[in-house]
Design a protein around this motif. Structure first.
Motif, PDB file in Angstrom:
ATOM      1  N   LYS A  70       0.834  -1.219   0.000  1.00  0.00           N
ATOM      2  CA  LYS A  70       0.000   0.000   0.000  1.00  0.00           C
ATOM      3  C   LYS A  70       0.864   1.264   0.000  1.00  0.00           C
ATOM      4  N   ILE A  71       1.867   1.318  -0.874  1.00  0.00           N
ATOM      5  CA  ILE A  71       2.798   2.451  -0.896  1.00  0.00           C
ATOM      6  C   ILE A  71       2.190   3.717  -1.491  1.00  0.00           C
ATOM      7  N   GLY A  72       1.201   3.564  -2.369  1.00  0.00           N
ATOM      8  CA  GLY A  72       0.596   4.744  -2.990  1.00  0.00           C
ATOM      9  C   GLY A  72       1.616   5.489  -3.842  1.00  0.00           C
ATOM     10  N   ASN A  73       1.658   6.817  -3.703  1.00  0.00           N
ATOM     11  CA  ASN A  73       2.579   7.625  -4.510  1.00  0.00           C
ATOM     12  C   ASN A  73       3.873   7.964  -3.765  1.00  0.00           C
ATOM     13  N   ARG A  74       4.165   7.219  -2.720  1.00  0.00           N
ATOM     14  CA  ARG A  74       5.372   7.490  -1.929  1.00  0.00           C
ATOM     15  C   ARG A  74       6.605   6.851  -2.564  1.00  0.00           C
ATOM     16  N   THR A  75       7.765   7.274  -2.090  1.00  0.00           N
ATOM     17  CA  THR A  75       9.032   6.826  -2.656  1.00  0.00           C
ATOM     18  C   THR A  75       9.808   6.016  -1.633  1.00  0.00           C
ATOM     19  N   VAL A  76      10.575   5.027  -2.117  1.00  0.00           N
ATOM     20  CA  VAL A  76      11.441   4.224  -1.255  1.00  0.00           C
ATOM     21  C   VAL A  76      12.885   4.661  -1.486  1.00  0.00           C
ATOM     22  N   SER A  77      13.604   4.867  -0.389  1.00  0.00           N
ATOM     23  CA  SER A  77      15.027   5.216  -0.443  1.00  0.00           C
ATOM     24  C   SER A  77      15.816   4.176   0.340  1.00  0.00           C
ATOM     25  N   TRP A  78      17.077   3.981  -0.051  1.00  0.00           N
ATOM     26  CA  TRP A  78      17.986   3.100   0.675  1.00  0.00           C
ATOM     27  C   TRP A  78      19.130   3.930   1.224  1.00  0.00           C
ATOM     28  N   LEU A  79      19.452   3.707   2.516  1.00  0.00           N
ATOM     29  CA  LEU A  79      20.564   4.391   3.174  1.00  0.00           C
ATOM     30  C   LEU A  79      21.488   3.356   3.796  1.00  0.00           C
ATOM     31  N   ARG A  80      22.785   3.674   3.821  1.00  0.00           N
ATOM     32  CA  ARG A  80      23.760   2.822   4.519  1.00  0.00           C
ATOM     33  C   ARG A  80      24.058   3.501   5.846  1.00  0.00           C
ATOM     34  N   HIS A  81      23.944   2.760   6.939  1.00  0.00           N
ATOM     35  CA  HIS A  81      24.054   3.364   8.263  1.00  0.00           C
ATOM     36  C   HIS A  81      25.475   3.693   8.707  1.00  0.00           C
ATOM     37  N   ARG A  82      26.460   2.913   8.294  1.00  0.00           N
ATOM     38  CA  ARG A  82      27.810   3.145   8.838  1.00  0.00           C
ATOM     39  C   ARG A  82      28.314   4.540   8.542  1.00  0.00           C
ATOM     40  N   ASP A  83      27.917   5.107   7.402  1.00  0.00           N
ATOM     41  CA  ASP A  83      28.353   6.464   7.063  1.00  0.00           C
ATOM     42  C   ASP A  83      27.174   7.369   6.711  1.00  0.00           C
ATOM     43  N   THR A  84      25.951   6.929   7.051  1.00  0.00           N
ATOM     44  CA  THR A  84      24.701   7.651   6.752  1.00  0.00           C
ATOM     45  C   THR A  84      24.666   8.133   5.301  1.00  0.00           C
ATOM     46  N   HIS A  85      25.066   7.263   4.413  1.00  0.00           N
ATOM     47  CA  HIS A  85      25.133   7.598   2.987  1.00  0.00           C
ATOM     48  C   HIS A  85      23.815   7.257   2.298  1.00  0.00           C
ATOM     49  N   LEU A  86      23.240   8.224   1.586  1.00  0.00           N
ATOM     50  CA  LEU A  86      22.045   7.995   0.784  1.00  0.00           C
ATOM     51  C   LEU A  86      22.476   7.256  -0.477  1.00  0.00           C
ATOM     52  N   LEU A  87      21.941   6.053  -0.675  1.00  0.00           N
ATOM     53  CA  LEU A  87      22.337   5.229  -1.818  1.00  0.00           C
ATOM     54  C   LEU A  87      21.388   5.384  -2.996  1.00  0.00           C
ATOM     55  N   THR A  88      20.074   5.293  -2.729  1.00  0.00           N
ATOM     56  CA  THR A  88      19.086   5.375  -3.803  1.00  0.00           C
ATOM     57  C   THR A  88      17.843   6.123  -3.332  1.00  0.00           C
ATOM     58  N   VAL A  89      17.140   6.706  -4.293  1.00  0.00           N
ATOM     59  CA  VAL A  89      15.812   7.281  -4.071  1.00  0.00           C
ATOM     60  C   VAL A  89      14.972   6.842  -5.258  1.00  0.00           C
ATOM     61  N   GLY A  90      13.930   6.050  -4.969  1.00  0.00           N
ATOM     62  CA  GLY A  90      13.128   5.491  -6.056  1.00  0.00           C
ATOM     63  C   GLY A  90      14.033   4.661  -6.963  1.00  0.00           C
TER      64      GLY A  90
END
Length: 186
Positions: A70-90
């Motif tokens: 039931k995600i609707g129009n929202r986006t999924v992002s992936w982050l790596r915790h060891r360096d708080t690095h944003l890996l992907t958005v959608g």
């Protein structure tokens, strides 16, 4: 065809009249929702059984899956915790490391992060985040292992000429049994 339509109209009208006379309300079973629908959250939610921790082999692809219902129009992002690095958005990748890639098939509830040629240094906690307010977070632990082998027993084995010997090779740190084992002398 016209008779069929009239039949359905008259039978539903007749049932409504009978229900009104008996004091009860008509039941529209064909329009009712399944009984479990009231249990589900109103907005997006994680399917944690399909979004579990992963163990991958070194130099092999690692696939972290995040199933969001039931995600609707929202986006999924992936982050790596060891360096708080944003890996992907959608579907877009925001890291210079070409081994990381977002994977999503239209219509699917699965949002995956793949790591080509996973390394031991890639082990750690990753976050699958949904763009709600506040953001929903689900954590997945990736463990990248390098198989280790050893032969049971002491280093030296002495036997008589013509005797049988049994050597046992143990393979540790592998998520699944190896396809084959090669034995070499010296």
């Amino acid at each position: 065809m016209l008779m069929l339509i009239l039949y359905f109209l008259l039978s539903s009208a007749c049932c409504t009249i009978l229900d009104e006379e008996s004091g009860s309300h008509p039941q529209h079973l064909h329009n009712s929702l399944p009984p479990f629908i009231d249990v589900l959250p109103p907005g997006p939610f994680y399917d944690v059984d399909r979004s579990a921790n992963i163990t991958a082999l070194v130099n092999q692809p690692a696939k972290l899956n995040c199933r969001v219902n039931k995600i609707g129009n929202r986006t999924v992002s992936w982050l790596r915790h060891r360096d708080t690095h944003l890996l992907t958005v959608g579907p877009y990748t925001y890291t210079s490391d070409q081994r990381f890639r977002a994977v999503h098939t239209a219509g699917s509830e699965d949002w995956s992060l793949t790591v080509k040629f996973a390394q031991v240094r890639d082990s750690g906690m990753y976050e699958c985040q949904v763009s709600t307010t506040p953001p929903m977070r689900h954590f997945i632990w990736l463990t990248v292992v390098e198989p280790k082998t050893y032969i049971c027993g002491s280093g030296d084995v002495f036997i008589n000429t013509g005797s049988n010997i049994n050597l046992t090779c143990v393979v540790d740190y592998t998520p699944k049994p190896p396809s084959y084992v090669i034995w070499k002398h010296n």
